[in-house]
Design a protein around this motif. Structure first.
Motif, PDB file in Angstrom:
ATOM      1  N   ARG A 184       0.837  -1.202   0.000  1.00  0.00           N
ATOM      2  CA  ARG A 184       0.000   0.000   0.000  1.00  0.00           C
ATOM      3  C   ARG A 184       0.871   1.251   0.000  1.00  0.00           C
ATOM      4  NH1 ARG A 184      -4.492   1.698   4.616  1.00  0.00           N
ATOM      5  NH2 ARG A 184      -5.096   3.682   3.636  1.00  0.00           N
ATOM      6  N   ILE A 185       1.967   1.196   0.754  1.00  0.00           N
ATOM      7  CA  ILE A 185       2.913   2.326   0.762  1.00  0.00           C
ATOM      8  C   ILE A 185       3.485   2.543  -0.635  1.00  0.00           C
ATOM      9  CG2 ILE A 185       5.144   3.125   1.643  1.00  0.00           C
ATOM     10  CD1 ILE A 185       4.540   1.673   4.233  1.00  0.00           C
ATOM     11  N   VAL A 186       3.834   1.433  -1.281  1.00  0.00           N
ATOM     12  CA  VAL A 186       4.454   1.531  -2.604  1.00  0.00           C
ATOM     13  C   VAL A 186       3.470   2.093  -3.630  1.00  0.00           C
ATOM     14  CG1 VAL A 186       5.427   0.203  -4.513  1.00  0.00           C
ATOM     15  CG2 VAL A 186       6.100  -0.316  -2.164  1.00  0.00           C
ATOM     16  N   LEU A 187       2.251   1.547  -3.659  1.00  0.00           N
ATOM     17  CA  LEU A 187       1.288   1.905  -4.701  1.00  0.00           C
ATOM     18  C   LEU A 187       0.643   3.265  -4.479  1.00  0.00           C
ATOM     19  CD1 LEU A 187      -0.468  -1.560  -5.202  1.00  0.00           C
ATOM     20  CD2 LEU A 187       1.283  -0.494  -6.638  1.00  0.00           C
ATOM     21  N   THR A 188       0.368   3.643  -3.236  1.00  0.00           N
ATOM     22  CA  THR A 188      -0.375   4.885  -2.977  1.00  0.00           C
ATOM     23  C   THR A 188       0.506   6.056  -2.581  1.00  0.00           C
ATOM     24  OG1 THR A 188      -0.767   4.287  -0.649  1.00  0.00           O
ATOM     25  CG2 THR A 188      -2.401   3.573  -2.270  1.00  0.00           C
ATOM     26  N   HIS A 189       1.710   5.793  -2.099  1.00  0.00           N
ATOM     27  CA  HIS A 189       2.575   6.875  -1.628  1.00  0.00           C
ATOM     28  C   HIS A 189       3.857   7.008  -2.461  1.00  0.00           C
ATOM     29  CE1 HIS A 189       0.090   7.559   1.935  1.00  0.00           C
ATOM     30  NE2 HIS A 189       0.089   6.242   2.123  1.00  0.00           N
ATOM     31  N   ALA A 190       4.577   5.905  -2.589  1.00  0.00           N
ATOM     32  CA  ALA A 190       5.897   5.982  -3.221  1.00  0.00           C
ATOM     33  C   ALA A 190       5.816   6.124  -4.738  1.00  0.00           C
ATOM     34  CB  ALA A 190       6.714   4.749  -2.855  1.00  0.00           C
ATOM     35  N   LEU A 191       5.064   5.231  -5.387  1.00  0.00           N
ATOM     36  CA  LEU A 191       5.070   5.205  -6.850  1.00  0.00           C
ATOM     37  C   LEU A 191       4.551   6.498  -7.489  1.00  0.00           C
ATOM     38  CD1 LEU A 191       5.817   3.491  -9.237  1.00  0.00           C
ATOM     39  CD2 LEU A 191       3.546   2.453  -9.195  1.00  0.00           C
ATOM     40  N   PRO A 192       3.411   7.080  -7.043  1.00  0.00           N
ATOM     41  CA  PRO A 192       2.971   8.339  -7.665  1.00  0.00           C
ATOM     42  C   PRO A 192       4.007   9.449  -7.568  1.00  0.00           C
ATOM     43  CG  PRO A 192       1.195   7.375  -6.380  1.00  0.00           C
ATOM     44  CD  PRO A 192       2.423   6.582  -6.061  1.00  0.00           C
ATOM     45  N   ASN A 193       4.683   9.556  -6.433  1.00  0.00           N
ATOM     46  CA  ASN A 193       5.716  10.586  -6.287  1.00  0.00           C
ATOM     47  C   ASN A 193       6.979  10.249  -7.069  1.00  0.00           C
ATOM     48  OD1 ASN A 193       4.684  12.613  -4.140  1.00  0.00           O
ATOM     49  ND2 ASN A 193       4.213  10.630  -3.256  1.00  0.00           N
ATOM     50  N   ALA A 194       7.273   8.976  -7.204  1.00  0.00           N
ATOM     51  CA  ALA A 194       8.466   8.583  -7.945  1.00  0.00           C
ATOM     52  C   ALA A 194       8.316   8.811  -9.441  1.00  0.00           C
ATOM     53  CB  ALA A 194       8.777   7.107  -7.680  1.00  0.00           C
ATOM     54  N   LEU A 195       7.070   8.809  -9.938  1.00  0.00           N
ATOM     55  CA  LEU A 195       6.853   8.984 -11.375  1.00  0.00           C
ATOM     56  C   LEU A 195       6.969  10.438 -11.819  1.00  0.00           C
ATOM     57  CD1 LEU A 195       3.903   6.521 -12.086  1.00  0.00           C
ATOM     58  CD2 LEU A 195       6.330   6.228 -12.582  1.00  0.00           C
ATOM     59  N   LEU A 196       6.867  11.378 -10.883  1.00  0.00           N
ATOM     60  CA  LEU A 196       6.936  12.795 -11.268  1.00  0.00           C
ATOM     61  C   LEU A 196       8.238  13.147 -11.979  1.00  0.00           C
ATOM     62  CD1 LEU A 196       5.235  14.582  -8.226  1.00  0.00           C
ATOM     63  CD2 LEU A 196       4.412  14.455 -10.584  1.00  0.00           C
ATOM     64  N   PRO A 197       9.422  12.772 -11.441  1.00  0.00           N
ATOM     65  CA  PRO A 197      10.665  13.109 -12.164  1.00  0.00           C
ATOM     66  C   PRO A 197      10.788  12.405 -13.511  1.00  0.00           C
ATOM     67  CG  PRO A 197      11.109  12.543  -9.870  1.00  0.00           C
ATOM     68  CD  PRO A 197       9.704  12.140 -10.152  1.00  0.00           C
ATOM     69  N   ALA A 198      10.056  11.292 -13.675  1.00  0.00           N
ATOM     70  CA  ALA A 198      10.162  10.539 -14.928  1.00  0.00           C
ATOM     71  C   ALA A 198       9.312  11.132 -16.035  1.00  0.00           C
ATOM     72  CB  ALA A 198       9.764   9.076 -14.696  1.00  0.00           C
ATOM     73  N   ILE A 199       8.443  12.087 -15.703  1.00  0.00           N
ATOM     74  CA  ILE A 199       7.537  12.640 -16.717  1.00  0.00           C
ATOM     75  C   ILE A 199       8.323  13.308 -17.839  1.00  0.00           C
ATOM     76  CG2 ILE A 199       5.814  14.436 -17.148  1.00  0.00           C
ATOM     77  CD1 ILE A 199       4.531  13.775 -14.522  1.00  0.00           C
ATOM     78  N   ASN A 200       9.339  14.100 -17.489  1.00  0.00           N
ATOM     79  CA  ASN A 200      10.125  14.791 -18.515  1.00  0.00           C
ATOM     80  C   ASN A 200      10.896  13.806 -19.387  1.00  0.00           C
ATOM     81  OD1 ASN A 200       9.371  17.429 -17.906  1.00  0.00           O
ATOM     82  ND2 ASN A 200      10.897  17.616 -16.304  1.00  0.00           N
ATOM     83  N   VAL A 201      11.408  12.726 -18.767  1.00  0.00           N
ATOM     84  CA  VAL A 201      12.118  11.720 -19.559  1.00  0.00           C
ATOM     85  C   VAL A 201      11.161  11.039 -20.531  1.00  0.00           C
ATOM     86  CG1 VAL A 201      13.435   9.571 -19.436  1.00  0.00           C
ATOM     87  CG2 VAL A 201      13.781  11.344 -17.710  1.00  0.00           C
ATOM     88  N   ILE A 202       9.950  10.718 -20.057  1.00  0.00           N
ATOM     89  CA  ILE A 202       8.948  10.108 -20.931  1.00  0.00           C
ATOM     90  C   ILE A 202       8.578  11.067 -22.062  1.00  0.00           C
ATOM     91  CG2 ILE A 202       6.578   9.255 -21.036  1.00  0.00           C
ATOM     92  CD1 ILE A 202       6.931   8.227 -18.187  1.00  0.00           C
ATOM     93  N   ALA A 203       8.453  12.363 -21.717  1.00  0.00           N
ATOM     94  CA  ALA A 203       8.106  13.358 -22.742  1.00  0.00           C
ATOM     95  C   ALA A 203       9.191  13.451 -23.808  1.00  0.00           C
ATOM     96  CB  ALA A 203       7.892  14.720 -22.084  1.00  0.00           C
ATOM     97  N   LEU A 204      10.452  13.477 -23.394  1.00  0.00           N
ATOM     98  CA  LEU A 204      11.549  13.522 -24.356  1.00  0.00           C
ATOM     99  C   LEU A 204      11.566  12.268 -25.216  1.00  0.00           C
ATOM    100  CD1 LEU A 204      14.456  15.008 -22.199  1.00  0.00           C
ATOM    101  CD2 LEU A 204      13.236  16.126 -24.069  1.00  0.00           C
ATOM    102  N   THR A 205      11.238  11.131 -24.604  1.00  0.00           N
ATOM    103  CA  THR A 205      11.198   9.882 -25.360  1.00  0.00           C
ATOM    104  C   THR A 205      10.095   9.911 -26.413  1.00  0.00           C
ATOM    105  OG1 THR A 205      12.005   8.683 -23.414  1.00  0.00           O
ATOM    106  CG2 THR A 205      10.987   7.385 -25.165  1.00  0.00           C
ATOM    107  N   ILE A 206       8.920  10.430 -26.037  1.00  0.00           N
ATOM    108  CA  ILE A 206       7.817  10.532 -26.990  1.00  0.00           C
ATOM    109  C   ILE A 206       8.189  11.461 -28.144  1.00  0.00           C
ATOM    110  CG2 ILE A 206       5.441  11.326 -27.297  1.00  0.00           C
ATOM    111  CD1 ILE A 206       4.896  10.449 -24.431  1.00  0.00           C
ATOM    112  N   ALA A 207       8.791  12.611 -27.811  1.00  0.00           N
ATOM    113  CA  ALA A 207       9.209  13.543 -28.862  1.00  0.00           C
ATOM    114  C   ALA A 207      10.255  12.913 -29.768  1.00  0.00           C
ATOM    115  CB  ALA A 207       9.754  14.821 -28.223  1.00  0.00           C
ATOM    116  N   TRP A 208      11.157  12.156 -29.164  1.00  0.00           N
ATOM    117  CA  TRP A 208      12.194  11.460 -29.941  1.00  0.00           C
ATOM    118  C   TRP A 208      11.565  10.464 -30.906  1.00  0.00           C
ATOM    119  CZ3 TRP A 208      13.854   6.197 -28.582  1.00  0.00           C
ATOM    120  CH2 TRP A 208      14.943   5.752 -29.328  1.00  0.00           C
ATOM    121  N   LEU A 209      10.536   9.749 -30.442  1.00  0.00           N
ATOM    122  CA  LEU A 209       9.872   8.773 -31.297  1.00  0.00           C
ATOM    123  C   LEU A 209       9.059   9.451 -32.396  1.00  0.00           C
ATOM    124  CD1 LEU A 209       8.629   6.194 -28.643  1.00  0.00           C
ATOM    125  CD2 LEU A 209      10.460   5.882 -30.299  1.00  0.00           C
ATOM    126  N   LEU A 210       8.273  10.481 -32.012  1.00  0.00           N
ATOM    127  CA  LEU A 210       7.422  11.150 -32.989  1.00  0.00           C
ATOM    128  C   LEU A 210       8.243  11.920 -34.017  1.00  0.00           C
ATOM    129  CD1 LEU A 210       4.499  12.488 -30.762  1.00  0.00           C
ATOM    130  CD2 LEU A 210       4.643  10.377 -32.067  1.00  0.00           C
TER     131      LEU A 210
END
Length: 319
Positions: free
Chosen positions: A225-251
């Motif tokens: 529950r800690i992982v899914l409701t607390h840790a993972l949502p906050n851990a994904l925030l820094p990855a948003i920009n990397v995912i965005a760059l990856t999408i732009a790279w693909l498109l």
């Protein structure tokens, strides 16, 4: 929040306009023009003058930029120098094909990268973490054309499961590209997973060491529950920009992968345009790629601010 979003949108539009000016000036600085490229040895005398007249190349640069910019705003990128075809029609199918390839890679790559990064972060320095991290490093360091060649050798030549290259015409229906584009999508997926997985792993390790996670553990909150409701949502925030760059790279079109597999996307079209010195097509594709990068990064910044109130407060205070 609304004013902040409007400012970001205005900044993105200004950036695209600056890029369009740089692209136009860069093409203008190149030796020759569309007529000299298409006419080659016949580029002289009345033939050359008539061609420049037909394409409007005799007009001042500022006038030509204004006409080109107005056309782009209406979805008209002008005419191709090679065959005098409409660039909008030529690019339209290539954009669709690049989107198809990107969608195939993203639909598998992003969920798998988040899962592998989370597992590696939760079992830090354990054998499974070492296995995933080593695989990610190999995927990041091996050049695309090498991994593409290996996949063609194994799955296309030895096993014969899928075609080695794409022979379907660019304007064919999307379903006709399957299964020809599978290997190209796999190559892109491997590289994408490696980058996103490492970012998610680092974020999970950092979040799991925070005070609020430790406090929740001491209070007896179930681990998952800690992982899914607390840790993972906050851990994904820094990855948003990397995912965005990856999408732009693909498109934007991955040039090496599309050339190796003969895939009719933007990257392959750009290589062909450079080979044929089709400057108007180069200009159009470069602008599309630049606008894609700016647009996707703008969306990523907005999503990060919406998901993290602290970023909104910080940005508002700065402005």
């Amino acid at each position: 929040m609304t004013s902040l979003l409007l400012r970001r949108l205005a900044l993105g539009l200004v950036t695209i306009w600056i890029v369009s000016v740089i692209i136009f000036l860069g093409v203008e600085a190149l030796p020759g023009d569309a007529c000299t490229a298409v006419l080659e040895r016949d580029a002289q005398g009345e033939v050359l003058a008539k061609c420049r007249d037909d394409l409007g190349l005799n007009a001042p640069a500022l006038t030509r930029y204004a006409d080109w910019a107005v056309g782009v705003l209406h979805g008209d990128f002008g005419m191709s120098a090679n065959g005098l075809q409409s660039i909008s029609e030529l690019v339209g199918y290539r954009v669709r094909n690049s989107l198809l390839l990107a969608a195939g890679a993203l639909s598998v790559g992003i969920p798998l990268a988040i899962f592998l990064g989370t597992v590696a972060g939760l079992w830090r320095d354990k054998p499974i973490d070492l296995l995933f991290s080593t695989g990610a490093i190999f995927a990041m360091t091996i050049p695309d054309f090498v991994s593409a060649t290996i996949l063609i050798l194994i799955f296309a030549i030895w096993l014969g499961w899928v075609p080695a290259i794409v022979i379907t015409p660019a304007d064919a229906p999307p379903l006709d590209f399957f299964p020809e584009f599978v290997l190209a999508a796999v190559v892109l997926t491997l590289v994408m997973i490696a980058h996103i997985m490492r970012m998610v792993r680092s974020s999970v390790i950092e979040v799991m060491a925070t005070d609020y996670v430790q406090m929740a553990t001491l209070k007896g909150v179930p681990y998952w529950r800690i992982v899914l409701t607390h840790a993972l949502p906050n851990a994904l925030l820094p990855a948003i920009n990397v995912i965005a760059l990856t999408i732009a790279w693909l498109l934007g079109g991955v040039v090496v992968v599309e050339v190796v597999f003969n895939y009719p996307g933007l990257g392959r079209m750009l290589v062909d345009a450079v080979s044929d010195r089709d400057l108007p097509v180069i200009q159009a594709i470069t602008l599309i790629v630049a606008a894609t990068y700016v647009g996707v990064n703008l969306v990523a910044d907005i999503l990060a601010m919406m998901l993290n109130p602290r970023l909104r407060t910080h940005q508002t205070r700065r402005q």
